[in-house]
Design a protein around this motif. Sequence first.
Motif, mmCIF file in Angstrom:
data_model
loop_
_atom_site.group_PDB
_atom_site.id
_atom_site.type_symbol
_atom_site.label_atom_id
_atom_site.label_comp_id
_atom_site.label_asym_id
_atom_site.label_seq_id
_atom_site.Cartn_x
_atom_site.Cartn_y
_atom_site.Cartn_z
ATOM 1 N N LEU A 299 0.802 -1.220 0.000
ATOM 2 C CA LEU A 299 0.000 0.000 0.000
ATOM 3 C C LEU A 299 0.837 1.273 0.000
ATOM 4 O O LEU A 299 0.326 2.341 -0.327
ATOM 5 C CB LEU A 299 -0.917 0.033 1.229
ATOM 6 N N GLY A 300 2.095 1.180 0.383
ATOM 7 C CA GLY A 300 2.863 2.375 0.726
ATOM 8 C C GLY A 300 3.869 2.837 -0.301
ATOM 9 O O GLY A 300 4.946 3.327 0.065
ATOM 10 N N SER A 301 3.558 2.728 -1.584
ATOM 11 C CA SER A 301 4.526 3.111 -2.613
ATOM 12 C C SER A 301 4.782 4.615 -2.598
ATOM 13 O O SER A 301 3.918 5.419 -2.221
ATOM 14 C CB SER A 301 4.055 2.670 -3.999
ATOM 15 N N ALA A 302 5.960 5.016 -3.051
ATOM 16 C CA ALA A 302 6.381 6.417 -3.014
ATOM 17 C C ALA A 302 5.466 7.312 -3.820
ATOM 18 O O ALA A 302 5.189 8.460 -3.435
ATOM 19 C CB ALA A 302 7.818 6.537 -3.520
ATOM 20 N N ASP A 303 4.966 6.823 -4.960
ATOM 21 C CA ASP A 303 4.168 7.678 -5.833
ATOM 22 C C ASP A 303 2.784 7.984 -5.263
ATOM 23 O O ASP A 303 2.089 8.870 -5.767
ATOM 24 C CB ASP A 303 4.050 7.069 -7.234
ATOM 25 N N ASN A 304 2.369 7.304 -4.203
ATOM 26 C CA ASN A 304 1.099 7.648 -3.557
ATOM 27 C C ASN A 304 1.109 9.075 -3.018
ATOM 28 O O ASN A 304 0.057 9.701 -2.889
ATOM 29 C CB ASN A 304 0.801 6.690 -2.400
ATOM 30 N N ALA A 305 2.286 9.590 -2.708
ATOM 31 C CA ALA A 305 2.396 10.935 -2.135
ATOM 32 C C ALA A 305 2.288 12.028 -3.183
ATOM 33 O O ALA A 305 2.264 13.215 -2.846
ATOM 34 C CB ALA A 305 3.706 11.086 -1.361
ATOM 35 N N ILE A 306 2.213 11.658 -4.467
ATOM 36 C CA ILE A 306 2.033 12.659 -5.531
ATOM 37 C C ILE A 306 0.900 12.245 -6.466
ATOM 38 O O ILE A 306 0.947 12.483 -7.684
ATOM 39 C CB ILE A 306 3.332 12.898 -6.326
ATOM 40 N N ASP A 307 -0.137 11.631 -5.906
ATOM 41 C CA ASP A 307 -1.257 11.166 -6.722
ATOM 42 C C ASP A 307 -2.405 12.155 -6.773
ATOM 43 O O ASP A 307 -3.450 11.887 -7.373
ATOM 44 C CB ASP A 307 -1.760 9.799 -6.230
ATOM 45 N N GLY A 308 -2.238 13.328 -6.141
ATOM 46 C CA GLY A 308 -3.286 14.341 -6.141
ATOM 47 C C GLY A 308 -4.408 14.063 -5.158
ATOM 48 O O GLY A 308 -5.391 14.796 -5.104
ATOM 49 N N ASN A 309 -4.252 13.039 -4.331
ATOM 50 C CA ASN A 309 -5.274 12.618 -3.378
ATOM 51 C C ASN A 309 -4.767 12.854 -1.963
ATOM 52 O O ASN A 309 -3.730 12.299 -1.573
ATOM 53 C CB ASN A 309 -5.594 11.132 -3.601
ATOM 54 N N THR A 310 -5.483 13.660 -1.199
ATOM 55 C CA THR A 310 -5.040 13.992 0.162
ATOM 56 C C THR A 310 -5.697 13.115 1.218
ATOM 57 O O THR A 310 -5.693 13.463 2.404
ATOM 58 C CB THR A 310 -5.322 15.471 0.475
ATOM 59 N N ASN A 311 -6.243 11.968 0.820
ATOM 60 C CA ASN A 311 -6.810 11.043 1.804
ATOM 61 C C ASN A 311 -5.730 10.648 2.804
ATOM 62 O O ASN A 311 -4.625 10.257 2.427
ATOM 63 C CB ASN A 311 -7.357 9.803 1.091
ATOM 64 N N VAL A 312 -6.066 10.718 4.094
ATOM 65 C CA VAL A 312 -5.038 10.580 5.129
ATOM 66 C C VAL A 312 -5.126 9.262 5.897
ATOM 67 O O VAL A 312 -4.425 9.081 6.895
ATOM 68 C CB VAL A 312 -5.108 11.760 6.114
ATOM 69 N N VAL A 313 -5.950 8.359 5.436
ATOM 70 C CA VAL A 313 -6.057 7.040 6.071
ATOM 71 C C VAL A 313 -5.186 6.065 5.298
ATOM 72 O O VAL A 313 -5.409 5.833 4.099
ATOM 73 C CB VAL A 313 -7.522 6.567 6.102
ATOM 74 N N TYR A 314 -4.182 5.500 5.947
ATOM 75 C CA TYR A 314 -3.194 4.683 5.238
ATOM 76 C C TYR A 314 -3.824 3.519 4.485
ATOM 77 O O TYR A 314 -3.427 3.188 3.365
ATOM 78 C CB TYR A 314 -2.126 4.174 6.218
ATOM 79 N N GLY A 315 -4.836 2.895 5.066
ATOM 80 C CA GLY A 315 -5.459 1.750 4.437
ATOM 81 C C GLY A 315 -6.145 2.070 3.122
ATOM 82 O O GLY A 315 -6.479 1.153 2.354
ATOM 83 N N ASN A 316 -6.323 3.358 2.823
ATOM 84 C CA ASN A 316 -6.959 3.750 1.566
ATOM 85 C C ASN A 316 -5.956 3.892 0.424
ATOM 86 O O ASN A 316 -6.315 4.322 -0.676
ATOM 87 C CB ASN A 316 -7.732 5.053 1.745
ATOM 88 N N ALA A 317 -4.718 3.555 0.702
ATOM 89 C CA ALA A 317 -3.677 3.437 -0.336
ATOM 90 C C ALA A 317 -3.380 4.746 -1.058
ATOM 91 O O ALA A 317 -3.172 4.762 -2.266
ATOM 92 C CB ALA A 317 -4.052 2.345 -1.337
ATOM 93 N N SER A 318 -3.342 5.837 -0.314
ATOM 94 C CA SER A 318 -2.945 7.108 -0.919
ATOM 95 C C SER A 318 -1.798 7.773 -0.159
ATOM 96 O O SER A 318 -1.556 8.965 -0.325
ATOM 97 C CB SER A 318 -4.139 8.063 -1.003
ATOM 98 N N CYS A 319 -1.096 7.027 0.666
ATOM 99 C CA CYS A 319 0.057 7.544 1.406
ATOM 100 C C CYS A 319 1.279 6.683 1.116
ATOM 101 O O CYS A 319 1.168 5.465 0.945
ATOM 102 C CB CYS A 319 -0.206 7.524 2.916
ATOM 103 N N SER A 320 2.432 7.314 1.070
ATOM 104 C CA SER A 320 3.687 6.562 1.006
ATOM 105 C C SER A 320 4.052 6.085 2.406
ATOM 106 O O SER A 320 3.581 6.634 3.404
ATOM 107 C CB SER A 320 4.802 7.437 0.436
ATOM 108 N N HIS A 321 4.927 5.088 2.487
ATOM 109 C CA HIS A 321 5.312 4.560 3.803
ATOM 110 C C HIS A 321 6.605 3.760 3.635
ATOM 111 O O HIS A 321 6.665 2.798 2.873
ATOM 112 C CB HIS A 321 4.212 3.655 4.348
ATOM 113 N N THR A 322 7.634 4.173 4.373
ATOM 114 C CA THR A 322 8.888 3.409 4.367
ATOM 115 C C THR A 322 8.853 2.346 5.459
ATOM 116 O O THR A 322 7.957 2.324 6.307
ATOM 117 C CB THR A 322 10.094 4.318 4.623
ATOM 118 N N GLN A 323 9.867 1.500 5.452
ATOM 119 C CA GLN A 323 10.126 0.640 6.597
ATOM 120 C C GLN A 323 10.797 1.464 7.695
ATOM 121 O O GLN A 323 11.032 2.658 7.550
ATOM 122 C CB GLN A 323 11.024 -0.518 6.168
#
Length: 448
Positions: A299-323
């Motif tokens: 769910l946490g790919s880098a390009d999620n942070a530039i998808d134009g979607n400001t949804n802030v719930v991680y499970g909705n797959a619009s946020c990046s996330h590293t280990q």
Amino acid sequence: MASQSSLYDSLGDANNAIDGNKKAEYESGSCSHTQPDSKPWWRVDLLHVHHVYLVTITNRRDCCEERINGAEIRIGNSLVDNGNENPRCAVISSIPAGESKTFQCRGMKGRYINVVLPRHEYLTLCEVEVNARRVTEENVALNGKATQSSQFDSIGSADKAIDGNKDSVYEDGSCSRTEMQPKPWWRVDLLERYKVTTVTVTNRGDCCAERINGAEIRIGDSLVDNGNQNPRCAIISSIPAGGSSTFHCSGMKGRYVNVVLLRSEYLTLCEVEVNAVPALDEDVALNGKATQSSQYDSLGSADNAIDGNTNVVYGNASCSHTQFDLKPWWRVDLLNEYKVTTVTITNRGDCCAWRINGAEIRIGNSLEDNGNENPRCAVITSISPGGTSTFECHGMTGRYVSVVLPRPDFLSLCEVEVNASPDISGVPVLIGDLPANDKSQSNSTLSV
């Protein structure tokens, strides 16, 4: 696209206030809701500059209708203080529970509409409607400042060419005029950057119409050679005596519009009209390529942070996330060098908002240490859960924008917006032919 200072819970997303649904019970999932912030705010980006006539706000019904009291509606093009310093349209004294109230904004111009409470409180909005018309071309030269290479006599001042008067008889005092000189020029400073659609030039009618022949219209941001080396829109082959000719500049961007003759001559202009719209910085991250130090899960790919979607719930797959990395980082390649005005970051809302604390925003052209050694724009002290914060970078130049945590942690970003304009400072001046008279420009008017 909407954002807000923080997120109360999963039901209170900023975009709920522009979903077209006026349900005023919070549990229906159609209202935005911040945490109790010191100055809570909500903002919608209209994406283009509009004349705003009405803003209608629907208040919550099931609780706490008094919280909206004293909120301010602000409209403008700036993201300073997250847009809360833009000019004020209205102060909301009160709105009855579950009802809607309309505020007159009288055509105020802006890209951003904010609702902000200047006190410690929650901010809940069940709908925000913006009745507006997109700004179309207008003659922005009328509000500019004109100058020229010389002045023939007391009635031939440069500003006569932008007085709104097309009288083409020189003695009537509405035309600019230089002395006879090598390479005479005239320039208008539009005072800010615009996208120029057309330039219309009115020639002198009582004498010497041929003097305008061969003049060049140049548009850009540089004052090298008094602006005469800026990119060329058109060459004026001729204009009939007392006539007006319009030249299509196809959205060329710049602050300065010049008319210059490349020979010894007088230069007389009886009116110069510049039809244009503001050239706002754009979110250039949307067209970039993102990468990060690692990826937490699918769910946490880098390009999620530039998808134009400001949804802030991680499970909705619009946020990046590293280990959990020693120095986690995220980077966007803008593909070209830009002058970065602001970087806006939306933080995760459903968990762990503190993880962003201390992250650094870095901008530059180097990939040394994955770009994390580039010059620093800002340090993020904190962003509220689900909140959005804008950081001023004051025109820093670079191709790469990085967000890096200088400690072991996870790094999660729900949106990164990079408002910037192309960096033309190092672009060489072109001597050869440039496109002219492109008539493909089209315009449209929309309401939001």
